[in-house]
Design a protein around this motif. Sequence first.
Motif, short mmCIF file in Angstrom:
data_model
loop_
_atom_site.label_atom_id
_atom_site.label_comp_id
_atom_site.label_asym_id
_atom_site.label_seq_id
_atom_site.Cartn_x
_atom_site.Cartn_y
_atom_site.Cartn_z
N THR A 108 -48.93 81.26 -43.15
CA THR A 108 -49.65 80.72 -44.31
C THR A 108 -51.04 80.23 -43.92
O THR A 108 -51.83 79.84 -44.77
CB THR A 108 -48.87 79.55 -44.94
OG1 THR A 108 -48.63 78.54 -43.94
CG2 THR A 108 -47.52 80.03 -45.47
N ASP A 109 -51.33 80.24 -42.62
CA ASP A 109 -52.62 79.78 -42.11
C ASP A 109 -53.57 80.98 -41.98
O ASP A 109 -53.43 81.79 -41.06
CB ASP A 109 -52.42 79.09 -40.76
CG ASP A 109 -53.72 78.56 -40.17
OD1 ASP A 109 -54.78 78.69 -40.83
OD2 ASP A 109 -53.68 78.02 -39.05
N LYS A 110 -54.55 81.08 -42.86
CA LYS A 110 -55.47 82.23 -42.84
C LYS A 110 -56.33 82.28 -41.59
O LYS A 110 -56.83 83.34 -41.21
CB LYS A 110 -56.36 82.20 -44.09
CG LYS A 110 -55.63 82.50 -45.38
CD LYS A 110 -56.60 82.78 -46.52
CE LYS A 110 -57.45 81.56 -46.84
NZ LYS A 110 -58.31 81.82 -48.04
N THR A 111 -56.52 81.14 -40.92
CA THR A 111 -57.38 81.11 -39.74
C THR A 111 -56.66 81.55 -38.48
O THR A 111 -57.29 81.92 -37.50
CB THR A 111 -57.95 79.70 -39.53
OG1 THR A 111 -56.86 78.78 -39.24
CG2 THR A 111 -58.70 79.22 -40.74
N ALA A 112 -55.32 81.52 -38.50
CA ALA A 112 -54.55 81.82 -37.29
C ALA A 112 -54.75 83.24 -36.80
O ALA A 112 -54.74 83.51 -35.59
CB ALA A 112 -53.07 81.54 -37.52
N LEU A 113 -54.95 84.18 -37.73
CA LEU A 113 -55.02 85.60 -37.37
C LEU A 113 -56.38 86.23 -37.68
O LEU A 113 -56.54 87.45 -37.55
CB LEU A 113 -53.93 86.38 -38.13
CG LEU A 113 -52.48 85.98 -37.86
CD1 LEU A 113 -51.55 86.72 -38.80
CD2 LEU A 113 -52.09 86.24 -36.41
N GLU A 114 -57.35 85.43 -38.07
CA GLU A 114 -58.61 86.01 -38.52
C GLU A 114 -59.36 86.76 -37.43
O GLU A 114 -60.13 87.69 -37.73
CB GLU A 114 -59.51 84.92 -39.13
CG GLU A 114 -59.94 83.83 -38.17
CD GLU A 114 -60.78 82.78 -38.88
OE1 GLU A 114 -61.03 82.94 -40.09
OE2 GLU A 114 -61.19 81.80 -38.22
N MET A 139 -40.83 87.83 -38.91
CA MET A 139 -40.95 86.56 -38.22
C MET A 139 -42.01 85.71 -38.92
O MET A 139 -43.10 86.20 -39.25
CB MET A 139 -41.35 86.77 -36.75
CG MET A 139 -41.40 85.48 -35.95
SD MET A 139 -41.74 85.77 -34.19
CE MET A 139 -43.49 86.17 -34.26
N ASN A 140 -41.68 84.44 -39.16
CA ASN A 140 -42.67 83.48 -39.63
C ASN A 140 -43.35 82.88 -38.40
O ASN A 140 -42.68 82.31 -37.53
CB ASN A 140 -42.01 82.39 -40.46
CG ASN A 140 -41.49 82.91 -41.78
OD1 ASN A 140 -42.12 83.76 -42.41
ND2 ASN A 140 -40.33 82.43 -42.20
N ILE A 141 -44.64 83.01 -38.32
CA ILE A 141 -45.38 82.60 -37.12
C ILE A 141 -45.50 81.08 -37.04
O ILE A 141 -45.98 80.43 -37.97
CB ILE A 141 -46.79 83.23 -37.12
CG1 ILE A 141 -46.68 84.75 -37.14
CG2 ILE A 141 -47.58 82.77 -35.90
CD1 ILE A 141 -48.01 85.45 -37.39
N ASP A 142 -45.05 80.52 -35.92
CA ASP A 142 -45.22 79.08 -35.68
C ASP A 142 -46.53 78.80 -34.96
O ASP A 142 -47.17 77.77 -35.19
CB ASP A 142 -44.06 78.54 -34.83
CG ASP A 142 -42.74 78.58 -35.59
OD1 ASP A 142 -42.76 78.53 -36.84
OD2 ASP A 142 -41.68 78.65 -34.94
N SER A 143 -46.92 79.71 -34.09
CA SER A 143 -48.16 79.53 -33.34
C SER A 143 -48.56 80.85 -32.70
O SER A 143 -47.74 81.76 -32.57
CB SER A 143 -47.99 78.45 -32.25
OG SER A 143 -49.21 78.19 -31.59
N VAL A 144 -49.83 80.94 -32.31
CA VAL A 144 -50.36 82.15 -31.69
C VAL A 144 -50.79 81.83 -30.27
O VAL A 144 -51.45 80.82 -30.02
CB VAL A 144 -51.58 82.69 -32.48
CG1 VAL A 144 -52.17 83.92 -31.79
CG2 VAL A 144 -51.17 83.04 -33.91
N MET A 145 -50.38 82.67 -29.30
CA MET A 145 -50.86 82.54 -27.93
C MET A 145 -51.98 83.55 -27.73
O MET A 145 -51.78 84.75 -27.91
CB MET A 145 -49.74 82.78 -26.91
CG MET A 145 -50.20 82.70 -25.47
SD MET A 145 -48.87 82.98 -24.26
CE MET A 145 -48.04 81.40 -24.32
#
Length: 332
Positions: A108-114, A139-145
Amino acid sequence: MMQINHLRKRFWTITVCIMLVLMNIMLCGALFAKPDVILDTEKNALYQYTSAEAIISAFESDPKKAKEKYNGNPYLISGTVIFKKNNNKEISLGINRQTKSVITCKTTDKTALENVNEGDRISLFGKLNVGFIYYGLSMNIDSVMWDANASYSDDTFIMLDGTIVNKTSLVKRTFADTGINFYIPSTWKSVEHDIETEKLGNMPGYQYTLNKIGKKRAKAESLFICYFDKKAMVDINDQNENYLIEKAIIKDILKKDTLKVFPLKMEATYYNANYKYYRDSYKQALGEKYQVEFIFQEIDKAIIVYMYVYQEPGNISDVMTTLRFVENTNKK
């Protein structure tokens, strides 16, 4: 009330094995007001490392077995981005564009994958969900590495706070004659107390005085892990009344006649292990106060009782590691 009192008498071994040690813990500090438990296996999950390629191959080989392994469990998944939606909220990890088998990852975070582009190699934290057909993976993303070159063995587990745990480095402990194993960080061996061997009580279990680890001596912090065998109860009709057993344990240890809502919460995490949580404060006779969290994990005809006593919870990541790796070898 008579039934509760009857149960309390039976749990005296738990009270003895824990309270004899607790009375030696001297604390001074403030009351803790929040009811949320720190030892929440959902909020503080350990994510097992794997790759999108390994998951897809497993489902193509044996979908039923793969679903049993992966469904509902937290993973750090490394994979190649083969598709990205324009809204920056969804990407697909896979082997190539020609294959049907992909892992659809949403946020739901548009900045996480921009800043993620098709063709990038990326690692994502999240809980894998498996649909009715083998390629229905999401998968619902909790965080990005963002470390594109990050690669670990399958025995590696990672927390969102950056803690990295390799299971092969942990030390196995077994409740005597039970077939129940758990694993502790090697640094805990120096602060370990065997409850039966050291005559602190008659129940299989251990205490870890975690505030003694390292050079800095923090205020009291201990984890107790005990094994309660319901078969040892006199009245077999009480064996299924787990909530009465658990409430009686808490009341005896905290010396309380009433509890807040029990359990405060329940979780089914880590390969469908069920946890009941309770949190409250404990006050000694001289007025010292500290926080106590209980976790009850029901296994066959037994209950594993975790009790975390602290004023400064400085070893949360290591405690969560211990909760993660509980094995019942009797089922193998």
